[in-house]
Design a protein around this motif. Structure first.
Motif, PDB file in Angstrom:
ATOM      1  N   UNK A 192       0.809  -1.208   0.000  1.00  0.00           N
ATOM      2  CA  UNK A 192       0.000   0.000   0.000  1.00  0.00           C
ATOM      3  C   UNK A 192       0.849   1.267   0.000  1.00  0.00           C
ATOM      4  N   UNK A 193       0.336   2.263  -0.695  1.00  0.00           N
ATOM      5  CA  UNK A 193       0.821   3.635  -0.545  1.00  0.00           C
ATOM      6  C   UNK A 193      -0.208   4.380   0.302  1.00  0.00           C
ATOM      7  N   UNK A 194       0.245   5.392   1.003  1.00  0.00           N
ATOM      8  CA  UNK A 194      -0.648   6.079   1.939  1.00  0.00           C
ATOM      9  C   UNK A 194      -0.395   7.581   1.892  1.00  0.00           C
ATOM     10  N   UNK A 195      -1.469   8.345   1.803  1.00  0.00           N
ATOM     11  CA  UNK A 195      -1.336   9.803   1.937  1.00  0.00           C
ATOM     12  C   UNK A 195      -1.324  10.144   3.420  1.00  0.00           C
ATOM     13  N   UNK A 196      -0.301  10.882   3.833  1.00  0.00           N
ATOM     14  CA  UNK A 196      -0.145  11.194   5.248  1.00  0.00           C
ATOM     15  C   UNK A 196       0.495  12.570   5.385  1.00  0.00           C
ATOM     16  N   UNK A 197      -0.198  13.474   6.044  1.00  0.00           N
ATOM     17  CA  UNK A 197       0.334  14.825   6.220  1.00  0.00           C
ATOM     18  C   UNK A 197       1.364  14.904   7.335  1.00  0.00           C
ATOM     19  N   UNK A 198       1.373  13.905   8.224  1.00  0.00           N
ATOM     20  CA  UNK A 198       2.295  13.935   9.361  1.00  0.00           C
ATOM     21  C   UNK A 198       3.305  12.798   9.355  1.00  0.00           C
ATOM     22  N   UNK A 199       3.361  12.029   8.267  1.00  0.00           N
ATOM     23  CA  UNK A 199       4.358  10.964   8.155  1.00  0.00           C
ATOM     24  C   UNK A 199       3.976   9.655   8.807  1.00  0.00           C
ATOM     25  N   UNK A 200       2.798   9.570   9.409  1.00  0.00           N
ATOM     26  CA  UNK A 200       2.375   8.317  10.029  1.00  0.00           C
ATOM     27  C   UNK A 200       2.125   7.258   8.958  1.00  0.00           C
ATOM     28  N   UNK A 201       2.465   6.014   9.274  1.00  0.00           N
ATOM     29  CA  UNK A 201       2.315   4.936   8.294  1.00  0.00           C
ATOM     30  C   UNK A 201       1.122   4.044   8.608  1.00  0.00           C
ATOM     31  N   UNK A 202       0.192   4.584   9.376  1.00  0.00           N
ATOM     32  CA  UNK A 202      -1.045   3.852   9.656  1.00  0.00           C
ATOM     33  C   UNK A 202      -2.197   4.837   9.624  1.00  0.00           C
ATOM     34  N   UNK A 203      -3.409   4.295   9.562  1.00  0.00           N
ATOM     35  CA  UNK A 203      -4.622   5.115   9.522  1.00  0.00           C
ATOM     36  C   UNK A 203      -5.741   4.326  10.187  1.00  0.00           C
ATOM     37  N   UNK A 209       2.514  13.131   1.405  1.00  0.00           N
ATOM     38  CA  UNK A 209       1.406  14.048   1.670  1.00  0.00           C
ATOM     39  C   UNK A 209       0.848  14.624   0.379  1.00  0.00           C
ATOM     40  N   UNK A 210       1.537  14.376  -0.731  1.00  0.00           N
ATOM     41  CA  UNK A 210       1.181  15.007  -1.979  1.00  0.00           C
ATOM     42  C   UNK A 210       0.422  14.040  -2.878  1.00  0.00           C
ATOM     43  N   UNK A 211      -0.815  14.386  -3.227  1.00  0.00           N
ATOM     44  CA  UNK A 211      -1.627  13.516  -4.077  1.00  0.00           C
ATOM     45  C   UNK A 211      -1.044  13.388  -5.484  1.00  0.00           C
ATOM     46  N   UNK A 212      -0.370  14.433  -5.953  1.00  0.00           N
ATOM     47  CA  UNK A 212       0.225  14.386  -7.281  1.00  0.00           C
ATOM     48  C   UNK A 212       1.365  13.377  -7.310  1.00  0.00           C
ATOM     49  N   UNK A 213       2.192  13.371  -6.259  1.00  0.00           N
ATOM     50  CA  UNK A 213       3.266  12.385  -6.138  1.00  0.00           C
ATOM     51  C   UNK A 213       2.697  10.979  -6.084  1.00  0.00           C
ATOM     52  N   UNK A 214       1.589  10.842  -5.412  1.00  0.00           N
ATOM     53  CA  UNK A 214       0.960   9.522  -5.262  1.00  0.00           C
ATOM     54  C   UNK A 214       0.630   8.898  -6.614  1.00  0.00           C
ATOM     55  N   UNK A 215       0.093   9.674  -7.522  1.00  0.00           N
ATOM     56  CA  UNK A 215      -0.256   9.117  -8.831  1.00  0.00           C
ATOM     57  C   UNK A 215       0.998   8.656  -9.583  1.00  0.00           C
TER      58      UNK A 215
END
Length: 311
Positions: A199-210, A230-236
Motif C-alpha cells: 500500500x501507498x498512503x497519503x499522510x500529512x504527518x508521516x504516520x504509516x497507519x490510519x 502528503x502530496x496527491x500528485x506524487x501519489x499518482x
C-alpha cells in the motif's frame, strides 16, 4: 502638540456645519436636518467651542461664515462625502469592478481538484481581480486565516469552531486506486488482494497507519504500507507502473493527470465518507464580497463534481 479629546467630537456637528454653510440660516438649517432651532443653536455653540472660532456671524437675515469656516467648508464636505461613499455605502458588490485579491485556502486535495476550475470561474466573472491560493489543513487553518486574512477555505474540517461558519458542498467517498497491469489486481477486489498488495498512503504527518488499519485488525487482517506521501500528485506517479495500491477519494481517482492509466474499484472494507465544506469567519458572514465568493465557489465545485461523477 495638544492631545485631542476625541470623546468630545460628535460627527453630527460636521453635519450641522455643512447645513449652516448651505442654508446660511440657523432656522433653515434646523428645518433641513429636522431638528429644533434651539438644538441647532446649541450645536453651533459646541462647534464654536470645539474650533475656537465664531464660525458664523449674523448679518441681517443671513449667517455669514468666518474666514476659518470658509477654509473648513471644502474639508468638511470631503469628510462627509467619504463617510457616505466609503463607510456607509450599502451598494451591492460588483465583481467586474473589483480590482483587488481573493484569498482562498485549499487543502492539498481541494487544490489538486479545484484550483483550475476556481481560477477559471473567478477570472471570468471578476476579470480585474487576482487570486491567491493558500495551503491549509486541520492544524493550521485558523492561523492562516488570521495571518493572511483569507476570504474562505475549502476542505474537510470535522470539528466545530465558534468563530467560523460553514456550508456543505458535497460528500466524498473512497475507492482503491492502482495500476491494473503492474499489480495484477482483478475486480471486485477481495480482502486477500487488498491485504497482500503493498500500500501507498497519503499522510500529512508521516504516520504509516490510519483508521483503516484498526478496522482491519478487528477482522484479524493486516496490510503492508510501503510508502507514504502528503502530496496527491506524487501519489499518482508512485502508483503508475508499480505494484502499489492506495485508498483515495473517489474524485481524485477520476481526474486524468499526465495520461496516467490507473484503475479504481470499490474498497473491500467500509471506509467512512467525508464532507467537503466551505468555511469562513463568522464576522464576515454578511460581507457582500464574501457572500458573492462563497456562492461562486460552491456553484463551480458542485458543477465540477457532478461532471466528474458522470465520467
Amino acid at each position: 502638540m495638544k492631545e485631542i479629546n476625541w470623546r468630545a467630537i460628535d460627527l453630527n456637528l460636521l453635519v450641522v456645519f455643512n447645513a449652516l454653510v448651505e442654508e446660511k440660516s440657523v432656522s433653515k438649517a434646523a428645518d433641513k436636518l429636522k431638528i429644533g432651532q434651539s438644538a441647532m443653536s446649541h450645536s453651533l455653540s459646541r462647534l464654536r467651542d470645539l474650533l475656537s472660532d465664531p464660525l458664523f456671524e449674523r448679518q441681517g437675515h443671513n449667517m455669514v461664515p468666518s474666514q476659518k469656516a470658509i477654509e473648513l467648508t471644502p474639508v468638511i464636505a470631503s469628510i462627509l462625502n467619504q463617510i457616505s461613499q466609503q463607510v456607509l455605502r450599502t451598494g451591492t458588490f460588483e465583481p467586474k469592478e473589483f480590482n483587488s485579491t481573493f484569498k482562498i485556502g485549499l487543502t492539498d486535495y481541494a487544490e489538486l481538484l479545484f484550483a483550475p476550475i476556481l481560477f477559471d470561474v473567478i477570472s471570468c466573472l471578476a476579470p480585474q481581480s487576482q487570486i491567491c491560493f493558500y495551503h491549509v489543513d486541520k492544524s493550521n487553518f485558523e492561523q492562516v486565516f488570521k495571518t493572511h486574512h483569507l476570504d474562505l477555505m475549502l476542505g474537510s474540517i470535522n470539528n466545530e469552531y465558534k468563530n467560523f461558519n460553514r456550508s456543505h458542498v458535497y460528500t466524498e467517498h473512497h475507492v482503491c486506486l492502482f495500476d491494473k497491469q503492474a499489480t495484477g489486481i482483478t475486480t471486485p477486489i477481495s480482502i486477500k488482494q487488498y491485504c497482500t498488495t503493498p500500500h501507498a498512503l497519503t499522510s500529512s504527518n508521516g504516520q504509516i497507519s490510519s483508521p483503516i488499519d484498526k478496522q482491519l485488525s478487528q477482522h484479524n487482517q493486516q496490510r503492508k504500507v510501503k510508502v507514504t506521501t502528503r502530496n496527491f500528485l506524487t501519489l499518482r506517479h508512485l502508483l503508475t507502473g508499480r505494484n502499489l495500491l492506495c485508498v483515495v477519494p473517489e474524485l481524485m481517482a477520476k481526474i486524468d493527470l499526465f495520461s496516467n492509466k490507473l484503475s479504481f474499484a470499490k474498497t473491500p472494507i467500509e471506509v467512512p465518507d467525508f464532507k467537503i465544506e466551505i468555511l469562513w469567519e463568522a464576522r464576515n458572514d454578511q460581507h457582500q464580497k464574501n457572500q458573492w465568493l462563497r456562492q461562486q465557489v460552491k456553484s463551480a465545485i458542485t458543477g465540477h463534481v457532478s461532471k466528474l461523477r458522470q465520467s
